[in-house]
Design a protein around this motif. Sequence first.
Motif, PDB file in Angstrom:
ATOM      1  N   GLY A 374      37.100  15.113  45.286  1.00  0.00           N
ATOM      2  CA  GLY A 374      37.308  16.318  46.091  1.00  0.00           C
ATOM      3  C   GLY A 374      37.849  17.458  45.251  1.00  0.00           C
ATOM      4  N   LEU A 375      37.366  18.635  45.547  1.00  0.00           N
ATOM      5  CA  LEU A 375      37.872  19.816  44.856  1.00  0.00           C
ATOM      6  C   LEU A 375      38.445  20.783  45.880  1.00  0.00           C
ATOM      7  CD1 LEU A 375      38.087  21.817  42.392  1.00  0.00           C
ATOM      8  CD2 LEU A 375      35.791  22.568  43.007  1.00  0.00           C
ATOM      9  N   VAL A 376      39.675  21.215  45.638  1.00  0.00           N
ATOM     10  CA  VAL A 376      40.246  22.284  46.449  1.00  0.00           C
ATOM     11  C   VAL A 376      40.491  23.438  45.494  1.00  0.00           C
ATOM     12  CG1 VAL A 376      42.172  23.012  47.890  1.00  0.00           C
ATOM     13  CG2 VAL A 376      41.333  20.663  48.027  1.00  0.00           C
ATOM     14  N   GLN A 377      39.801  24.536  45.773  1.00  0.00           N
ATOM     15  CA  GLN A 377      39.893  25.666  44.863  1.00  0.00           C
ATOM     16  C   GLN A 377      40.419  26.867  45.633  1.00  0.00           C
ATOM     17  OE1 GLN A 377      36.306  27.702  43.423  1.00  0.00           O
ATOM     18  NE2 GLN A 377      36.668  26.622  41.499  1.00  0.00           N
ATOM     19  N   VAL A 378      41.476  27.465  45.114  1.00  0.00           N
ATOM     20  CA  VAL A 378      42.025  28.646  45.776  1.00  0.00           C
ATOM     21  C   VAL A 378      41.879  29.825  44.832  1.00  0.00           C
ATOM     22  CG1 VAL A 378      44.071  29.681  46.812  1.00  0.00           C
ATOM     23  CG2 VAL A 378      43.635  27.234  47.102  1.00  0.00           C
ATOM     24  N   ASN A 379      41.114  30.789  45.290  1.00  0.00           N
ATOM     25  CA  ASN A 379      40.839  31.970  44.501  1.00  0.00           C
ATOM     26  C   ASN A 379      42.065  32.868  44.417  1.00  0.00           C
ATOM     27  OD1 ASN A 379      39.417  34.809  44.209  1.00  0.00           O
ATOM     28  ND2 ASN A 379      37.998  33.203  43.605  1.00  0.00           N
ATOM     29  N   SER A 380      42.106  33.727  43.402  1.00  0.00           N
ATOM     30  CA  SER A 380      43.298  34.561  43.208  1.00  0.00           C
ATOM     31  C   SER A 380      43.563  35.498  44.391  1.00  0.00           C
ATOM     32  CB  SER A 380      43.166  35.364  41.921  1.00  0.00           C
ATOM     33  OG  SER A 380      41.982  36.127  41.974  1.00  0.00           O
ATOM     34  N   ARG A 381      42.523  35.867  45.127  1.00  0.00           N
ATOM     35  CA  ARG A 381      42.741  36.783  46.244  1.00  0.00           C
ATOM     36  C   ARG A 381      43.022  36.074  47.574  1.00  0.00           C
ATOM     37  NH1 ARG A 381      37.426  39.567  45.867  1.00  0.00           N
ATOM     38  NH2 ARG A 381      37.117  37.507  44.975  1.00  0.00           N
ATOM     39  N   ALA A 382      42.955  34.770  47.525  1.00  0.00           N
ATOM     40  CA  ALA A 382      43.135  34.021  48.776  1.00  0.00           C
ATOM     41  C   ALA A 382      44.606  33.812  49.079  1.00  0.00           C
ATOM     42  CB  ALA A 382      42.411  32.687  48.695  1.00  0.00           C
ATOM     43  N   GLU A 383      45.241  34.841  49.637  1.00  0.00           N
ATOM     44  CA  GLU A 383      46.659  34.731  49.987  1.00  0.00           C
ATOM     45  C   GLU A 383      46.840  33.682  51.084  1.00  0.00           C
ATOM     46  OE1 GLU A 383      49.396  36.602  48.891  1.00  0.00           O
ATOM     47  OE2 GLU A 383      48.063  37.361  47.304  1.00  0.00           O
ATOM     48  N   ASN A 384      47.941  32.949  50.984  1.00  0.00           N
ATOM     49  CA  ASN A 384      48.305  32.003  52.049  1.00  0.00           C
ATOM     50  C   ASN A 384      47.238  30.972  52.407  1.00  0.00           C
ATOM     51  OD1 ASN A 384      50.864  33.190  52.472  1.00  0.00           O
ATOM     52  ND2 ASN A 384      49.830  34.836  53.590  1.00  0.00           N
ATOM     53  N   ALA A 385      46.536  30.523  51.421  1.00  0.00           N
ATOM     54  CA  ALA A 385      45.552  29.472  51.709  1.00  0.00           C
ATOM     55  C   ALA A 385      46.290  28.156  51.884  1.00  0.00           C
ATOM     56  CB  ALA A 385      44.561  29.370  50.566  1.00  0.00           C
ATOM     57  N   ARG A 386      45.759  27.334  52.766  1.00  0.00           N
ATOM     58  CA  ARG A 386      46.399  26.046  52.995  1.00  0.00           C
ATOM     59  C   ARG A 386      45.383  24.921  52.984  1.00  0.00           C
ATOM     60  NH1 ARG A 386      49.705  25.669  58.173  1.00  0.00           N
ATOM     61  NH2 ARG A 386      48.449  27.410  58.892  1.00  0.00           N
TER      62      ARG A 386
END
Lengths: 481, 250
Positions: A374-386
């Motif tokens: 599994g990959l969880v990727q949070v981009n730099s602009r994705a504020e408050n990702a959960r």
Amino acid sequence: MAYTEEELKKELETKEYEYGFYTDIESDTLPKGLNEDIVIAISKKKEEPEWMTEWRLEAFRAWKEMEEPEWANVTYEKPDFQNISYYSAPNKKPKYNSLDEVDPELLETFKKLGISVDEQKKLAGVAVDIVMDSVSVATTFKKTLAEKGIIFCSISEAIQEHPELVKKYLGTVVPKKDNFYAALNSAVFSDGSFCYIPKGVRCPMELSTYFRINQAGTGQFERTLVIAEEGSYVSYLEGCTAPMRDENQLHAAVVELIALDNAEIKYSTVQNWYPGNNEGKGGVFNFVTKRGLCEKNAKISWTQVETGSAVTWKYPSCVLKGDNSIGEFYSIAVTNNFQQADTGTKMIHLGKNTKSTIISKGISAGQSQNSYRGLVQVNSRAENARNFSQCDSLLMGNRCGAHTFPYIEAKNKTAQIEHEATTSKIGEDQIFYCNQRGIDTEKAIALIVNGFSKEVLNKLPMEFAVEAQKLLEISLEGSVG
Amino acid sequence: MLEIKNLHASVEDKEILKGINLKVNAGEVHAIMGPNGSGKSTLAEVIAGQEEFEVGEGNILLEGEDLEELSPEERAHKGVFLSFQYPVEIPGVSVTNFMKTAINESRKAQGLEDMPASEMLKKIREKSEMLEIDRKFLSRSLNEGFSGGEKKRNEIFQMAMMEPKLAILDETDSGLDIDALRIVANGVNKLRSKDNAIIVITHYQRLLEYIIPDFVHVLYNGKIVKSGTKELALELEEKGYDWLKEEAAV
Ligand SMILES: Nc1ncnc2c1ncn2[C@@H]1O[C@H](COP(=O)(O)OP(=O)(O)OP(=O)(O)O)[C@@H](O)[C@H]1O
Ligand SMILES: [Mg+2]
């Protein structure tokens, strides 16, 4: 002018493409091998517009330059892509004249699943008298959908009837060149489903590929495109619990989901391709690319029960592009005997306040190998990702394996990512406890496995959940002793 | 009801039961006491058919039928019930679902149809009320996260549901608080009848004040070294086991 197979092959090898050539082919199956002519031939067979032919050719050219991926935790003999026939017209002739000719083992399984005799015939490819009932069901079904403006048809039909929609969305979520198998599929896909839900419409019933008219059985290179317009909702069921046998060893499907603003797509799959015999011979290789795109406030849930195939390579993913969008992945993957599965998901957080949930349940028995990736990727602009991920593995016996490969890439400091993983074994003491209460070992295992998978089973539409439970039982039959 | 003759059982070549003789008639309650590690749980599990133990010499007869060839589930179908000293957890399987499965499997073995849902629900309501079990509790995963006492109470709930001929309660009292002990013991007493028999394994005389035994046996080092009536339990409470150990050594 009729060609023999041999002549045709030679012709294809030497001759440049000539318009009109294909109408001369009488055989319903194209010769083995893959080249530009074959791609063109498939497109022509399906009477596709030129832009589609061109689209396929681009995919083919990209595929030619690509390498088959090696990173998955599976080993198998690579298919010889030049030794496969890439098109055969839907088989109109029944394979058998009566159920007596069908493999008794297959029939036994049908019975256990509680499939009606008519249905059994249809699934096994036995000639059936026209069943008025199912025809009328299908007609009512289609009428209800049409009233709401919902389009549900084969992808070939969609290319003919709704080219503007197909042109606009096909390949936007899974680009032609996305990966080796997706590129191959883009070049040669011969059928699949298309579904369009208009703005604000809530699809009143579960859409099931099983009920789709005009096409029985699943193709080798299926292509599915689901578009949910703003504020719409659809629950889509793919596959069925009945075991699917296919002489085609390689299956490479592509599924693209598009959920526009405030739309929701629930996509449920039960996959039960032939896994090979208990010595690991035969069986289908299943390399699938499934991805959904969420616009603002949209939600996509993938729920899957995977019990079949010799080798499975499959990562239903969500691209959470719009702010506040939600991606979910619920999966049960069962491997027994010599099966190998490398499955999981990718959650790509691009928008703000995006949320994803991953619940993966792997059950391994026999000498099988079951991997979660599994990959969880949070981009730099994705504020408050959960994200919340939970991967549980259940082992039966000590010759099988369970593996978990979680990858996390967080480029935004506000991201909250939680990962939990457990591995457990069905204990002798659990079995004895059940035995003591009068429950035999086979049933005890089914009970324990169902309990283990419950969070995911609960996500399936009701009828599907009951079937899936039975399927889990059957898949694990004889796995202890 | 139950007759055990010269029973020997071992695990990994270590003999644990060294010739047990025990006869339990219908309508009777027998208590088995004895120091830690003497073989009480082993005896209970061997009766229930735990295959981990190898039965050497001896027989176990249930209503005259030799159990040797029967699997644990077949014994259960014939009415053997064991309330475990350490009940196991089965995640994701609710108490209700587990009981439904257990009861219907036993019915199936007897050639009966599944119990109708209404009857099942009625029974669940009745028995859970008798044992003062909250209904919410029954939809939780079996034993998962249950407190020690809750597990034991749940074992007796299962006994009440299954209505066994022979119930063996292995240290059901340990872990129960004072009120719970009374509730559970009352429950067990309500289940007593002239047609069934109960074996209670315990370390404490207190339980036997509630569930009054007809006979008390002391198991020591794989053998029954002393049998008596309920007064024996009192004597043990007072004197401990040493005097019996000495006696046994002679
Ligand atoms: N599976 C096993 N492997 C090895 N030894 C075992 C096994 N099961 C039981 N024993 C041993 O057998 C002996 C009897 O155990 P058992 O559990 O029957 O005792 P008990 O009388 O129930 O004790 P307690 O009062 O502590 O519950 C102990 O010495 C124990 O260690
Ligand atoms: Mg014990």
